[in-house]
Design an enzyme around this catalytic site. Structure first.
Site, PDB file in Angstrom:
ATOM      1  N   LYS B  73       0.905  -1.178   0.103  1.00 53.26           N
ATOM      2  CA  LYS B  73       0.037   0.010  -0.007  1.00 53.26           C
ATOM      3  C   LYS B  73       0.831   1.201   0.065  1.00 53.26           C
ATOM      4  O   LYS B  73       0.611   2.274  -0.683  1.00 53.26           O
ATOM      5  CB  LYS B  73      -0.918  -0.005   1.142  1.00 53.26           C
ATOM      6  CG  LYS B  73      -1.911   1.220   1.287  1.00 53.26           C
ATOM      7  CD  LYS B  73      -2.855   1.063   2.508  1.00 53.26           C
ATOM      8  CE  LYS B  73      -1.902   1.059   3.746  1.00 53.26           C
ATOM      9  NZ  LYS B  73      -2.457  -0.030   4.771  1.00 53.26           N
ATOM     10  N   THR B  75       3.951   1.322  -1.088  1.00 50.96           N
ATOM     11  CA  THR B  75       4.621   1.621  -2.208  1.00 50.96           C
ATOM     12  C   THR B  75       3.806   2.221  -3.181  1.00 50.96           C
ATOM     13  O   THR B  75       4.129   2.984  -4.132  1.00 50.96           O
ATOM     14  CB  THR B  75       5.050   0.065  -2.762  1.00 50.96           C
ATOM     15  OG1 THR B  75       5.722  -0.323  -1.568  1.00 50.96           O
ATOM     16  CG2 THR B  75       5.776   0.217  -3.730  1.00 50.96           C
ATOM     17  N   ARG B  96       2.443   8.152   7.092  1.00 50.07           N
ATOM     18  CA  ARG B  96       2.750   8.020   8.587  1.00 50.07           C
ATOM     19  C   ARG B  96       4.108   7.565   8.750  1.00 50.07           C
ATOM     20  O   ARG B  96       4.725   7.180   7.611  1.00 50.07           O
ATOM     21  CB  ARG B  96       2.029   6.512   9.259  1.00 50.07           C
ATOM     22  CG  ARG B  96       0.599   6.899   9.467  1.00 50.07           C
ATOM     23  CD  ARG B  96      -0.057   5.658   9.859  1.00 50.07           C
ATOM     24  NE  ARG B  96      -0.045   4.666   8.709  1.00 50.07           N
ATOM     25  CZ  ARG B  96       0.114   3.273   9.027  1.00 50.07           C
ATOM     26  NH1 ARG B  96      -0.164   2.940  10.374  1.00 50.07           N
ATOM     27  NH2 ARG B  96       0.008   2.504   8.025  1.00 50.07           N
ATOM     28  N   LYS B 107       8.476  -6.344  10.027  1.00 42.82           N
ATOM     29  CA  LYS B 107       7.493  -5.769   9.403  1.00 42.82           C
ATOM     30  C   LYS B 107       8.010  -5.041   8.106  1.00 42.82           C
ATOM     31  O   LYS B 107       7.630  -5.034   7.071  1.00 42.82           O
ATOM     32  CB  LYS B 107       6.521  -4.637   9.872  1.00 42.82           C
ATOM     33  CG  LYS B 107       5.587  -3.918   9.271  1.00 42.82           C
ATOM     34  CD  LYS B 107       4.716  -2.996   9.944  1.00 42.82           C
ATOM     35  CE  LYS B 107       3.580  -2.125   9.017  1.00 42.82           C
ATOM     36  NZ  LYS B 107       4.400  -1.186   8.174  1.00 42.82           N
ATOM     37  N   ALA B 275      -3.082   1.047  12.620  1.00 41.71           N
ATOM     38  CA  ALA B 275      -4.516   0.853  12.423  1.00 41.71           C
ATOM     39  C   ALA B 275      -5.118  -0.156  13.182  1.00 41.71           C
ATOM     40  O   ALA B 275      -6.599  -0.241  13.497  1.00 41.71           O
ATOM     41  CB  ALA B 275      -4.917   0.936  11.170  1.00 41.71           C
ATOM     42  N   PHE B 303      -3.096  -0.523   7.444  1.00 41.67           N
ATOM     43  CA  PHE B 303      -3.789  -2.070   7.214  1.00 41.67           C
ATOM     44  C   PHE B 303      -4.969  -1.816   6.181  1.00 41.67           C
ATOM     45  O   PHE B 303      -4.735  -0.945   5.152  1.00 41.67           O
ATOM     46  CB  PHE B 303      -4.035  -2.395   8.854  1.00 41.67           C
ATOM     47  CG  PHE B 303      -2.931  -3.008   9.419  1.00 41.67           C
ATOM     48  CD1 PHE B 303      -1.830  -3.932   8.824  1.00 41.67           C
ATOM     49  CD2 PHE B 303      -2.819  -2.407  10.660  1.00 41.67           C
ATOM     50  CE1 PHE B 303      -0.663  -3.980   9.781  1.00 41.67           C
ATOM     51  CE2 PHE B 303      -1.628  -2.475  11.726  1.00 41.67           C
ATOM     52  CZ  PHE B 303      -0.738  -3.360  10.927  1.00 41.67           C
ATOM     53  N   PHE B 383       2.836  -8.585  -9.561  1.00 40.91           N
ATOM     54  CA  PHE B 383       3.904  -9.194  -9.224  1.00 40.91           C
ATOM     55  C   PHE B 383       4.139 -10.200 -10.466  1.00 40.91           C
ATOM     56  O   PHE B 383       3.444 -10.414 -11.432  1.00 40.91           O
ATOM     57  CB  PHE B 383       3.353 -10.470  -8.412  1.00 40.91           C
ATOM     58  CG  PHE B 383       3.771 -10.061  -6.604  1.00 40.91           C
ATOM     59  CD1 PHE B 383       4.716 -10.396  -5.808  1.00 40.91           C
ATOM     60  CD2 PHE B 383       2.719  -8.896  -6.256  1.00 40.91           C
ATOM     61  CE1 PHE B 383       5.080  -9.856  -4.661  1.00 40.91           C
ATOM     62  CE2 PHE B 383       2.967  -8.471  -5.052  1.00 40.91           C
ATOM     63  CZ  PHE B 383       4.067  -8.800  -4.217  1.00 40.91           C
ATOM     64  N   TRP B 411       6.823  -0.635  -7.994  1.00 36.42           N
ATOM     65  CA  TRP B 411       7.833  -1.242  -7.151  1.00 36.42           C
ATOM     66  C   TRP B 411       9.123  -1.105  -8.101  1.00 36.42           C
ATOM     67  O   TRP B 411      10.348  -0.634  -7.873  1.00 36.42           O
ATOM     68  CB  TRP B 411       7.799  -2.462  -6.499  1.00 36.42           C
ATOM     69  CG  TRP B 411       8.799  -2.854  -5.714  1.00 36.42           C
ATOM     70  CD1 TRP B 411       8.530  -3.097  -4.296  1.00 36.42           C
ATOM     71  CD2 TRP B 411      10.057  -3.542  -5.881  1.00 36.42           C
ATOM     72  NE1 TRP B 411       9.855  -3.422  -3.548  1.00 36.42           N
ATOM     73  CE2 TRP B 411      10.700  -3.760  -4.520  1.00 36.42           C
ATOM     74  CE3 TRP B 411      10.875  -3.829  -7.044  1.00 36.42           C
ATOM     75  CZ2 TRP B 411      11.978  -4.242  -4.586  1.00 36.42           C
ATOM     76  CZ3 TRP B 411      11.902  -4.467  -7.046  1.00 36.42           C
ATOM     77  CH2 TRP B 411      12.548  -4.589  -5.832  1.00 36.42           C
TER      78      TRP B 411
END
Lengths: 557, 557
Positions: B73, B75, B96, B107, B275, B303, B383, B411
């Protein structure tokens, strides 16, 4: 006007961009990492470049045992730097950075006072460039990794009863001195007894202050003993394989911070262990940088000369590779009269008898510093209540000990008030010196402790209590018996009894615990009732603090 | 190449001085407080000036429920900003800031990935500008002041059994979830049960993210309920008279941080509540500043859309005074197949059936977001294993729900990989919208919770457990019964059972605790097994981290 009012009034008009301060000592803007317009870290490239240069001369500022009457060591350090600058000497100051705990409690800042302050004082006294916070993070990350290791199978066989790595906060919080963690069942960790120190007491603070570069930082971190396994063998950070992560958290904190005095004298403010519970000196990198950037580097060591200066001379100097060229001992007439038995409320009355009695404290510190073979000057930090007779008497008493006592009024007058002191310091720097270490580096721990207690504190001997006796055996068995010692002791007395003023004799110092700090490279000896986590007073300074809608702070002190 | 390698390679060549980034959006250097050359805080003068300007349009980026397969998200948020810039739109990103706990755990950072990152990523993921550390300091200073108040006579009659203000560290440390403090006798404080949250879960983080200026910050801090007295009456920070001290510690942390993407898109990275355990959105000041500085402000919420977006729309939007003009939901083919029951190891195999089954998760989030009356776009984060058939099927399924699904490859390709998405978002921004709040602001807490559980989560009802029933009574008695609710719930499922993938129905959500957060202005409802202090995994990411002699970091992820 309060210190913060003087600072704010002058900051607004006078403070220069930190790049201008850097330029006047030959630091390029590319060698700085700026934190706002008035604070910067000196980067490693600059330090490498400076390593090629010759050292300036080193002045150590220390003091008598602190009293509620006030001494003003940081203020004199700042004022001396400003005075030397006024005499066209290239002086650079190296100070410790303040800890938030005492700021919220009652100590006030460590940025000097009056017209002899380093600025921006609000920033320096609060979050500054984040060094303390990086340390707090690193200390607690390591603690979490230790408890997680145990929780996840404990391959290293760590004995939860014998973990000596404590958590830390940069806060005065007595309720965290003794805690039980890991409660709530198997998924919440292994229950065990633990405790929090104030961040400045943590071994990582000592390491930050002693490390010479990132490579040395990592080597020191890897050697930290976090506790023992069930076979009583030490477990290190290297064993946990987290040296890199902890060093990573400290890579920026390791760089010295550059700020300025109200008179634009460059000041490196970096590292802040307390001298009562830790080794009490600013960082090797800050002092070294000051020595390279200035012809004269002026640095201070925490609390009285029995604590800060002893640790500076016996722990820091061997690592620094540079001995002091002069030592200034700060005293006040008020504080000496207090040492002579006068009540706080009566200190404004002339009292030559009490002054002479209380002089014993200063006399002992003078003798102690002379013992190291370094020229000594006494700075008498002026109060309006000082009488001419008192000043004359003090100068006479000092003269009898072979040192000059010079009045300074740097709080009221800045560098101008320190010119006489500056002249005397310059004279001292011209004197011959022959530095003599206090103890043989190869002596055992008990011998070193006894030497400090008898020669510096003036006591009869050191006594080990039960727990410390066992710990000494363990330490010797582990091959750490020749490390230097760092004594945690009350700052209020030469003895381990805070009420024994003046120059007590014939006392014993009780060592109740020995804590190996292999990363710092010394053994901490806990004496008396000294606590590594302070508490807050009945009316904490926090009650008076405020910030306006536009960000102006008040009530800092 | 890893994210950190891409960042480091590009940072070295491409990163611009933050003053140049600021200039391109009309911020003057005097409106910045620089932290090194590439980070700055935007000062309050700038914010006051900007308050006079009109808002741009607001794009909210959210996602399906996170899976171990990865969604990306942040990214996509970064890549969308870069793509809009490539289309000559004045886009500004608001994200954030990362928490150290998960960085050390597993993470990874919150700075995007690949060629869609905000930089300098190492700084942002570690200490950044010190906001988290300032919060940690403030949280624990308040805690120390509470325990000190009790120790020093307890004039406020605080019941040590009913203190709800917890200490905090920005670290994953399960051993601190449940602790006993104040042990060791009368001088070490009052023994009581306590616990540490991760800093991002603290009410002070929520307050920092919701406050509009220092005055509002102080008002919110003063309202914090730290616990109850022996008469069961709430005790606030105002009662303790330490509002000013706590606000003082946060005065700089309140200012939004400006950084840039690898493609020089301005990014405000500020505030970081999770979140799952908190309200999950970056600060009001960061989002507002982005809205003022850009024609399009792109922000994300933590999230899945059940948590971050719901809280954004129901808690943040009323305070922000601006509703989103478009919502982007990020999904991946892999994650949808995982939701459809495919094992992690089999996700590279084409599986249309599983994709269609797993689509139920995305479908529910689409319907939820449409319910608010805002145009929705689905971003399919590409992907290499995605097949054409899978992509076509997903686009068809989305079409049936009335939304466009657009492939992105940010990405690998940065903004270039997000151009199609950017075009679709621009089309959405042109659509009519009619924002509908989820619940009546005046409804009671149970009604609000039931509305979220039934309308957003898709469950049958909310069930209060014993403790929560009593707490609800207390909350209503205290007059807080009309506050918004902030649900702490697992991020892995629409339900409170992390194993229930897809779009579960007919479930109940169990509220086990209600915690009033009067400063933040909401009531936290704790559901399921959600913990406000995470733990570290068996092999923490910290084991792979290192720093070279010249300060280069590796192993961050």
């Amino acid at each position: 006007m309060s210190d913060i009012q003087i600072a704010q009034e002058n900051e607004a008009h006078e403070i220069k961009p930190i790049t201008a301060i850097a330029e006047q000592i030959g630091l390029e803007t590319a060698e700085l990492e700026q934190y706002g317009p008035y604070k910067a870290k000196v980067n490693f490239k600059a330090i490498q470049r400076l390593n090629q240069q010759a050292d300036g001369q080193l002045v150590l500022v220390t003091s008598i045992n602190p009293t509620p009457a006030g001494e003003g060591k940081s203020t004199v350090t700042v004022g001396l730097g400003d005075a030397l600058r006024q005499l066209d000497k290239s002086a650079v100051i190296a100070l410790r950075e303040p800890s938030l705990g005492p700021v919220m409690g009652m100590k006030g800042g460590a940025t000097g006072g009056g017209y002899a302050q380093v600025v921006p004082m609000e920033d320096i006294n609060l979050h500054f460039t984040g060094d303390m916070h990086a340390l707090t993070s690193a200390v607690n990350t390591l603690a979490a990794l230790i408890d997680n290791h145990i929780q996840q199978g404990n391959v290293l066989n760590i004995d939860p009863r014998r973990i000596i790595w404590k958590r830390a906060l940069d806060i005065n919080d007595r309720a965290l001195r003794q805690v039980v963690i890991g409660l709530g069942g198997p998924v919440q960790g292994m229950p065990r007894q633990d405790g929090f120190d104030i961040t400045v007491a943590s071994e990582l603070m000592a390491i930050l202050c002693l490390a010479t570069d990132i490579t040395d930082l990592k080597a020191r971190i890897s050697r930290i003993v976090i506790g023992y396994n069930f076979d009583r063998q030490p477990v290190t950070v290297a064993d946990l394989k987290v040296t890199g992560a902890i060093a990573m958290l400290l890579k920026d904190a390791l760089k010295p911070n550059l700020v300025q005095t109200l008179e634009h004298t460059p000041a490196l403010v970096h590292g802040g262990p307390f001298a009562n519970i830790a080794h009490g000196c600013n960082s090797i990198l800050a002092t070294q940088t000051a020595l390279k950037l200035g012809d004269i580097a002026i640095t201070e060591a925490g609390f009285g000369a029995d604590l800060g200066a002893e640790k500076f001379l016996d722990i820091k100097v061997p690592q620094l590779g540079k001995t002091p060229d002069a030592i200034v001992i700060v005293a006040t007439i008020r504080a000496l009269k207090y040492n002579g038995g006068v009540a706080l409320t009566d200190l404004t009355t002339e009292n030559l008898g009490a002054l002479e009695t209380g002089f014993s404290n200063l006399a002992k510190h003078i003798a102690n510093m002379q013992r190291y073979g370094v020229p000594v000057v006494v700075a008498v930090n002026e109060f309006t209540s000082d009488t001419e007779a008192e000043i004359n008497l003090l100068q006479e008493l000092c003269e009898q000990k072979g040192v000059k006592a010079v009045e300074t009024s740097v709080w009221a007058n800045g560098g101008q008030g320190g010119l006489a002191l500056a002249h005397e310091v310059l004279a001292a720097l011209d004197q011959p010196k022959d530095f003599q270490p206090l103890y043989d580096a190869q002596a055992d721990i008990k011998t070193k402790l006894n030497t400090i207690v008898t020669e510096i504190y003036g006591g009869r001997e050191v006594v080990f209590e039960g727990k410390a006796i066992n710990q000494l055996k363990q330490i010797e068995k582990n091959g750490w018996g020749q490390l230097p010692v760092c004594i945690a002791k009350t700052q209020y007395s030469l003895s381990d009894n805070p009420k024994a003023l003046g120059a007590p004799t014939d006392f014993t110092v009780h060592v109740r615990e020995l804590i190996p700090k292999l990363g710092a490279g010394f053994i901490v000896a806990m004496t008396g009732a000294v606590l590594t986590m302070p508490g807050l007073p009945k009316k904490p300074a926090a009650l008076n603090m405020d910030v306006t809608a536009d960000g102006q702070i008040s009530g800092l002190f």
